[in-house]
Design a protein around this motif. Structure first.
Motif, PDB file in Angstrom:
ATOM      1  N   SER A  60      20.815  59.120 -21.066  1.00  0.00           N
ATOM      2  CA  SER A  60      20.469  57.854 -21.788  1.00  0.00           C
ATOM      3  C   SER A  60      19.530  57.878 -23.127  1.00  0.00           C
ATOM      4  O   SER A  60      19.202  57.651 -24.059  1.00  0.00           O
ATOM      5  CB  SER A  60      19.158  57.713 -20.409  1.00  0.00           C
ATOM      6  N   ILE A 117      27.310  50.580 -19.608  1.00  0.00           N
ATOM      7  CA  ILE A 117      25.890  50.376 -19.095  1.00  0.00           C
ATOM      8  C   ILE A 117      25.109  50.095 -19.120  1.00  0.00           C
ATOM      9  O   ILE A 117      24.003  49.615 -18.323  1.00  0.00           O
ATOM     10  CB  ILE A 117      25.734  52.386 -18.754  1.00  0.00           C
ATOM     11  N   GLN A 118      24.867  50.255 -20.871  1.00  0.00           N
ATOM     12  CA  GLN A 118      23.437  49.419 -21.369  1.00  0.00           C
ATOM     13  C   GLN A 118      23.930  48.475 -20.803  1.00  0.00           C
ATOM     14  O   GLN A 118      22.186  48.171 -20.515  1.00  0.00           O
ATOM     15  CB  GLN A 118      23.669  50.204 -22.514  1.00  0.00           C
ATOM     16  N   SER A 134      21.763  49.480 -16.037  1.00  0.00           N
ATOM     17  CA  SER A 134      20.352  49.329 -17.052  1.00  0.00           C
ATOM     18  C   SER A 134      19.822  48.471 -17.356  1.00  0.00           C
ATOM     19  O   SER A 134      18.267  48.306 -17.355  1.00  0.00           O
ATOM     20  CB  SER A 134      20.740  50.191 -18.417  1.00  0.00           C
ATOM     21  N   ASN A 135      20.156  47.493 -17.083  1.00  0.00           N
ATOM     22  CA  ASN A 135      19.871  45.991 -16.870  1.00  0.00           C
ATOM     23  C   ASN A 135      19.436  46.121 -15.403  1.00  0.00           C
ATOM     24  O   ASN A 135      19.004  44.379 -15.333  1.00  0.00           O
ATOM     25  CB  ASN A 135      20.269  44.983 -17.622  1.00  0.00           C
ATOM     26  N   PHE A 170      19.033  50.520 -12.158  1.00  0.00           N
ATOM     27  CA  PHE A 170      18.624  51.292 -13.571  1.00  0.00           C
ATOM     28  C   PHE A 170      18.679  52.473 -13.250  1.00  0.00           C
ATOM     29  O   PHE A 170      18.653  53.399 -14.753  1.00  0.00           O
ATOM     30  CB  PHE A 170      17.413  50.361 -14.441  1.00  0.00           C
ATOM     31  N   GLU A 178      20.792  55.371 -14.408  1.00  0.00           N
ATOM     32  CA  GLU A 178      21.800  55.241 -15.314  1.00  0.00           C
ATOM     33  C   GLU A 178      21.943  56.743 -16.671  1.00  0.00           C
ATOM     34  O   GLU A 178      23.541  56.786 -16.551  1.00  0.00           O
ATOM     35  CB  GLU A 178      20.970  55.225 -16.838  1.00  0.00           C
ATOM     36  N   ASP A 179      21.761  57.713 -15.621  1.00  0.00           N
ATOM     37  CA  ASP A 179      22.043  58.766 -16.551  1.00  0.00           C
ATOM     38  C   ASP A 179      23.425  59.489 -15.568  1.00  0.00           C
ATOM     39  O   ASP A 179      24.199  60.526 -16.417  1.00  0.00           O
ATOM     40  CB  ASP A 179      21.367  60.156 -16.346  1.00  0.00           C
ATOM     41  N   TYR A 181      26.028  58.017 -16.861  1.00  0.00           N
ATOM     42  CA  TYR A 181      27.232  58.373 -18.036  1.00  0.00           C
ATOM     43  C   TYR A 181      28.045  59.518 -17.387  1.00  0.00           C
ATOM     44  O   TYR A 181      29.238  59.639 -17.854  1.00  0.00           O
ATOM     45  CB  TYR A 181      25.880  58.241 -19.146  1.00  0.00           C
TER      46      TYR A 181
END
Length: 395
Positions: free
Chosen positions: A30, A181-182, A186-187, A192, A195-196, A199
């Motif tokens: 992220s 993802i964003q 992520s939202n 969220f 997230e890492d 990815y």
């Protein structure tokens, strides 16, 4: 998109500085610096639905259709076999089975005994109950999806090779994955924090050629797969990461997470995102939804017809993403238990119908698609198991 952005379709060697940054931030991607301002999802559920609605069934002789006008916004003219409610009751009969003295306190012990056998059919049968104890779900899914609960050296090596491909090759798909993802996980308040790891999972997923190879052996043809793109053969559409996100609740290990998610995608998810004739493909699920709605909710069906609103537009995003991102994770995992337990995606159409039924009174009071979608936007109070049982019990 590649031509528009002047990027090679098949990727290019990653610049040394970029590679070093990616390596140093692999566990916290992220924080990886990347400009996504010129990137957008290749397609979204709405785009796929528009294509599906344009599909034409086999042409009938003129004399057969002289007095029959086939609506251009229904799937009924597509001749694919789908189950009726009686057949669905037979399929999901286990949901009504009484087990005598078995109660929720017995389930963990029963689950542990089944896991000790290391028998995938027993694990799959247990998932049919829809009452899987959360601590055991990941291990059960691993056995059902054929790799067991422990990774062998071959799988670890394969993961390492995928990671190395990500680190050494810069591909346009990387930007699309970061963008997706964003825009989604992520939202999302429920995802969220993952997230890492998402990815990592999705970048490696994009490099995995075994995915395309296994999907190609499907018995049912997939229309429109003659394209060049990601090594995996999967174009990152809007929301693809939400197929992987629920698995983050089940596994601490990225490798365990990846191979279970990959198996789930190959067995089920790709059928929801491609045009195919599989009995549980997205076209068949849309047809099943429409037939169930017309047969068992005639008031709702008539209401949609009067408003000239295509009913499938209301629920398609649920079907295409198997409700991921729409249901709370605890309920979504129960729904996916049933998918794995019964080896069937048909539960998605059934569940979509009962949600509309559950909120029928409110839907019948509004007259626009926006208002209907607003009524159905919040599914946080929905409980999967009792609603599906209710759907199967109706006349």
């Amino acid at each position: 998109m590649c031509a528009e952005l002047s990027m090679p379709l098949h990727g290019q060697p990653r610049a040394v500085m970029d590679r070093d940054e990616l390596i140093s931030k692999w566990e916290e991607l992220s924080n990886y610096t990347i400009d996504l301002s010129n990137y957008r999802p290749v397609y979204a559920p709405k785009d796929l639905l528009d294509v599906l609605l344009s599909l034409k069934g086999p042409q009938k002789p003129p004399e057969d259709t002289e007095f029959v006008q086939v609506p251009n916004w229904e799937f009924s003219h597509i001749e694919l076999p789908v189950k009726n409610l009686f057949e669905l009751r037979l399929l999901f009969a286990e949901l009504f089975r009484k087990e005598g003295t078995t109660n929720n306190l017995d389930l963990p012990a029963q689950c542990k005994r089944i896991l000790d056998t290391k028998q995938a059919p027993l694990c799959q049968h247990f998932l049919k109950k829809g009452r899987t104890p959360a601590p055991f779900r990941g291990e059960l899914w691993s056995f059902v999806l054929s790799h067991g609960s422990y990774m062998n050296g071959q799988e670890c090596d394969h993961w390492a090779r995928l990671r190395n491909k990500v680190l050494t090759t810069d591909h346009i798909v990387d930007k699309l994955i970061f963008k997706d993802i964003q825009l989604t996980a992520s939202n999302d308040d429920q995802y969220f924090v993952f997230e890492d790891v998402l990815y990592q999972i999705m970048l490696c997923f994009s490099r995995d050629t075994e995915i395309a190879n296994q999907i190609q052996f499907e018995k049912y043809p997939v229309k429109g797969r003659n394209y060049e793109g990601p090594p995996s053969g999967v174009v990152p559409f809007h929301g693809i990461c939400m197929f992987a996100a629920p698995f983050c609740y089940l596994y601490d290990s990225s490798i365990n997470l990846y191979f279970t998610f990959r198996a789930f995608y190959i067995r089920y998810c790709h059928r929801l995102t491609t045009i195919n004739t599989h009995p549980q493909g997205i076209v068949s699920l849309c047809l099943l939804f429409e037939k169930l709605l017309q047969t068992h909710e005639p008031l709702l069906w008539s209401h949609f017809r009067e408003l000239q609103i295509q009913p499938i537009r209301v629920v398609f995003k649920w079907l295409m993403r198997a409700f991921s991102g729409h249901l709370p994770p605890d309920q979504l995992l129960i729904l996916w238990d049933l998918i794995l337990g019964y080896d069937s995606l048909e539960v998605l159409s059934l569940f979509a119908i009962i949600i509309l039924s559950f909120r029928k009174d409110s839907i019948l009071q509004v007259t626009s698609l926006d208002n209907i979608e607003a009524i159905l936007a919040d599914l946080s109070s929905i409980k999967v198991l009792p609603l599906i049982q209710l759907a199967l019990c109706r006349d």
